[in-house]
Scaffold this active site. Structure first.
Site, short mmCIF file in Angstrom:
data_model
loop_
_atom_site.label_atom_id
_atom_site.label_comp_id
_atom_site.label_asym_id
_atom_site.label_seq_id
_atom_site.Cartn_x
_atom_site.Cartn_y
_atom_site.Cartn_z
N CYS A 2 12.73 67.48 34.54
CA CYS A 2 11.70 67.84 35.51
C CYS A 2 10.52 66.90 35.30
CB CYS A 2 11.26 69.27 35.29
SG CYS A 2 12.62 70.43 35.14
N ARG A 27 13.07 62.43 38.73
CA ARG A 27 13.39 63.22 37.53
C ARG A 27 13.96 64.59 37.86
NH1 ARG A 27 11.92 62.47 32.46
NH2 ARG A 27 11.40 60.32 32.04
N TRP A 74 14.13 70.44 38.09
CA TRP A 74 15.60 70.37 38.07
C TRP A 74 16.03 71.67 37.42
CZ3 TRP A 74 19.65 70.49 34.60
CH2 TRP A 74 20.87 69.94 35.01
N ASN A 100 8.61 71.69 31.10
CA ASN A 100 9.92 71.05 31.02
C ASN A 100 10.57 71.50 29.73
OD1 ASN A 100 9.24 69.59 33.25
ND2 ASN A 100 8.92 67.66 32.17
N GLY A 101 11.85 71.75 29.74
CA GLY A 101 12.53 72.17 28.51
C GLY A 101 13.09 73.57 28.67
N GLU A 483 32.66 52.59 34.39
CA GLU A 483 31.31 52.52 34.96
C GLU A 483 31.36 52.42 36.49
OE1 GLU A 483 28.49 53.16 33.98
OE2 GLU A 483 27.09 52.10 35.26
N LYS A 487 29.65 55.17 38.93
CA LYS A 487 28.66 54.86 39.97
C LYS A 487 29.07 55.49 41.29
CE LYS A 487 26.14 53.98 38.07
NZ LYS A 487 25.72 53.86 36.72
N GLU A 490 28.76 59.39 41.21
CA GLU A 490 27.37 59.83 41.12
C GLU A 490 26.67 59.85 42.48
OE1 GLU A 490 25.11 58.62 37.04
OE2 GLU A 490 25.91 56.95 38.18
N HIS A 506 50.96 56.22 32.92
CA HIS A 506 51.15 57.51 32.23
C HIS A 506 50.45 58.64 32.96
CE1 HIS A 506 53.04 55.27 29.06
NE2 HIS A 506 52.01 54.45 29.07
N LYS A 605 17.52 61.83 36.33
CA LYS A 605 17.47 60.51 35.69
C LYS A 605 17.51 60.64 34.17
CE LYS A 605 17.01 56.10 35.54
NZ LYS A 605 18.30 55.40 35.75
C1 G6P Z 1 21.79 60.72 33.07
C2 G6P Z 1 21.62 59.62 34.09
C3 G6P Z 1 22.58 58.47 33.76
C4 G6P Z 1 22.37 57.99 32.34
C5 G6P Z 1 22.50 59.13 31.34
C6 G6P Z 1 22.05 58.71 29.95
O1 G6P Z 1 23.03 61.32 33.24
O2 G6P Z 1 21.86 60.10 35.40
O3 G6P Z 1 22.34 57.40 34.66
O4 G6P Z 1 23.31 57.00 32.05
O5 G6P Z 1 21.66 60.22 31.73
O6 G6P Z 1 20.66 58.43 29.99
P1 G6P Z 1 19.89 57.51 28.99
O7 G6P Z 1 18.47 57.52 29.48
O8 G6P Z 1 20.01 58.16 27.64
O9 G6P Z 1 20.51 56.17 29.01
#
Ligand code: G6P
Length: 610
Positions: A2, A27, A74, A100-101, A483, A487, A490, A506, A605
């Site tokens: 958040c 965030r 969030w 937050n938390g 990756e 992407k 996501e 497999h 994020k």
């Molecule tokens: C979240 C983000 C990802 C990121 C991951 C780890 O899931 O959406 O994009 O890779 O956190 O975040 P960090 O800041 O630790 O790299």
């Protein structure tokens, strides 16, 4: 997760708070709200949805004041509706707070407060804090003391800011496991969960540590522990500015950040490559050559995209530095009973430097005596501050929720680390020089890889309506397949799986028919022929093939339906180039599907809850 922003000063604070929230919206974006001190009372307005919904509500219910707090959420406890949005208050609206938390013992605290006559109106854990603080205020404490007392009752994590009706102009911020930064300007003070919220107004900041509070008023501020011992804190100068967190003409932050990769990778290696000697210089490791030689094992920890970068690091470090490496999800590592000894180096990778699982895993590793190095983007973040040393990736602020430039910068830094470790452990000078030259040439090659944009757009138009994708690669390109798939899922909500190309036989091969697009990463390296054979296996089952291949490779055109070309480099650096068309593909498909690229549903994020 958040976002929080608070202001004390001489200006009308609503525009400052709303602007700050917009910079933090990446965030969390389930709901938002503000509380202002005006006309002798606390005025609170909150709305489910994005900040524009809050703005619309504020037009109907205008508020005014020079002191205020704001939040973008969030959801963890309680669905994202108007009631559960922050700020939260006690029933008499004497206290308003943003948090937050997670308050872990909220159920116990809540029952005790209900027994004392408090009436709760939301499903959140945060509301207990408002009642608890009000309880201590009623006993005659000033806000600062009441917040300290409440926080000493609490178990869990918080970054929070509190205000009360009876002390206009006083804001109390505190942190435990969730970032909180104090901004200092001329007669104006800010509290925020992220520098981005206040960078427009000041670059002078103080980062609170766990167990600390900041108390702001129009006359100044002080910092103390939650047990009220004063603490002197260093004032830091933020080394980036507003232009870096604006879209600069791009439609989305993600596209801007993809396009910034030549500069991001240049910055990640600036001053760190010794071309003539074939060496790397990484000043912040705090390790001498002898200590580097003594490393017997490396454990890499991270989440999401950072974990994928770690997998590439594993391949590089094992091949060229000849050190055994394990890559672990931080969330799993912390709940196992991992074997660590003084010969183990733990490498923690995190863009934000705040991901709670990564942070907790890092603390666990340190507690067990391991030396911990951070590979982090956000300067001054908790992981950066708590590690024994490390390397900043210097990618600049990354706002798009789907990580792009941080990934390529992380891999660049891991390559530098491989070069450094490799050379002290027997890697030849000649190969060191080749790695150094190729690292140096990367930004120009990324520019060329980005030219695949038009070809990618055409593929996105053709395949954007499919519901499933498979990504395949071998060796250094297996993590790239993961990756690429991440992407896509996501930001476009398409189900996508990344697999080692040979492992396809497999299981995933059962999914292949004429409706399954399969993305192969098959640049010219030692696995090329094998991957080409895997491509034939897919083709035989009528799968649609999109290949990422090396410039000038015409053979691949005979097997793939579509080819996206990237320049050649040495195999260990090839992922930095081959991931680029995959980032663009995810982006263009998400745009074609009308998805919210920068703020995909349910994601955040920086994940600061477990
Ligand atoms: C979240 C983000 C990802 C990121 C991951 C780890 O899931 O959406 O994009 O890779 O956190 O975040 P960090 O800041 O630790 O790299």
């Amino acid at each position: 997760m958040c976002g929080i922003v608070g202001y004390v000063g001489h200006r009308d604070c609503l525009p400052i708070l709303i602007e700050g929230l917009k910079r933090l919206e990446y965030r969390g974006y389930d709901s938002a709200g503000v509380a202002l001190h005006g006309d002798g009372a606390l005025q609170v307005v909150k709305a489910a949805g994005k900040i524009r919904q809050l703005e619309a509500k504020l037009l109907e219910h205008p508020v005014k004041g020079r002191f205020g707090i704001a939040h973008t959420r969030w959801a963890t406890h309680g669905e994202p509706n108007d009631t559960n949005a922050h700020p939260h208050t006690d029933e008499a609206r004497q206290v308003a707070l943003v948090h937050n938390g997670i308050i872990e013992n909220f159920a116990t605290l809540k029952s005790a407060l209900i027994a004392e006559g408090h009436v709760f109106t939301t499903d959140t854990d945060t509301e207990v804090l408002a009642h608890l603080i009000e309880k201590y205020l009623k006993r005659g404490s000033k806000l600062e003391r009441a917040v300290g007392a409440a926080l000493r009752d609490v178990e869990g994590t918080y970054g929070l800011v509190v205000m009360c009706a009876t002390e206009p102009g006083v804001l109390v911020g505190a942190r435990n496991g969730s970032p909180m930064v104090l901004g200092i300007a001329d007669g104006e003070y800010y509290l925020a969960s992220d520098v981005a919220a206040i960078i427009e107004h000041t670059r002078q900041v103080i980062y609170l540590d766990d167990g600390e509070m900041a108390v702001l008023s129009p006359d100044g501020f002080h910092t103390a522990t939650i047990s009220h011992e004063l603490v002197e804190k260093a004032v830091h100068d933020v080394d980036w500015d507003l232009s870096q967190i604006e879209k600069s003409g791009y439609e989305h932050f993600m596209l801007k950040e993809i396009m910034e990769q030549p500069d991001a990778v240049r910055n990640a290696s600036r001053g760190r490559i010794l071309l003539e000697e074939g060496l790397a210089r990484l000043g912040g490791l705090n390790l001498n050559d002898e200590q580097l030689r003594d490393i017997r094992r490396i454990i890499i920890l991270g989440c999401g995209t950072s974990w994928h970068a770690g997998l590439i690091g594993e391949y590089m470090l094992e091949e060229f530095a000849r050190i055994p490496v394990e890559v672990e999800y931080a969330s799993e590592f912390r709940y196992r009973n991992p074997v660590l000894d003084e010969g183990t180096l733990v490498l923690v990778i995190s863009q934000s430097g705040e991901t709670i699982d990564t942070l907790a895993a890092m603390r666990e590793a340190r507690r067990r005596g391991a030396r911990v190095l951070g590979v982090v983007n956000v300067v001054g973040s908790t992981i950066a501050r708590e590690s024994d040393g490390g390397v900043y990736i210097h990618a600049g602020p990354e706002i798009g929720v789907a990580s792009t430039k941080a990934f390529t910068s992380q891999v660049t830094v891991l390559a530098l680390l491989t070069l450094l470790l490799g050379r002290v452990r027997g890697l030849s000078r000649d190969y060191g020089i080749e790695i150094a030259r190729e690292l140096h040439a990367l930004p120009g090659k990324i520019e060329k890889a980005l030219q695949a944009r038009d070809a990618v757009r055409r593929i996105a138009e053709l395949y954007g309506r499919h519901d499933n994708f498979i990504y395949l690669g071998r060796g250094f390109h297996f993590p790239v397949a993961l990756e690429g798939a991440l992407k896509l899922k996501e930001i476009s909500y398409i189900h996508a799986e990344g697999y080692p190309a040979a492992e396809m036989k497999h299981g995933p091969i059962a999914l292949i028919d004429e409706n399954m697009p399969v993305v192969f990463i098959c640049t010219r390296d030692s696995a090329y022929e094998k991957v080409m054979s895997n491509m034939m296996e897919v083709r035989a089952r009528k799968g649609r093939i999109i290949a990422v291949a090396t410039e000038g490779d015409h053979e691949v055109q005979t097997r793939a339906d579509h080819v996206l070309y990237v320049p050649a480099t040495i195999p260990m650096l090839q992922p930095i180039l081959s991931v680029i068309p995959l980032q663009l593909l995810a982006y263009d498909i998400a745009v074609a599907r009308g998805c919210d690229v920068d703020q995909p549903r349910n994601l955040a994020k920086s994940v600061t809850v477990e």
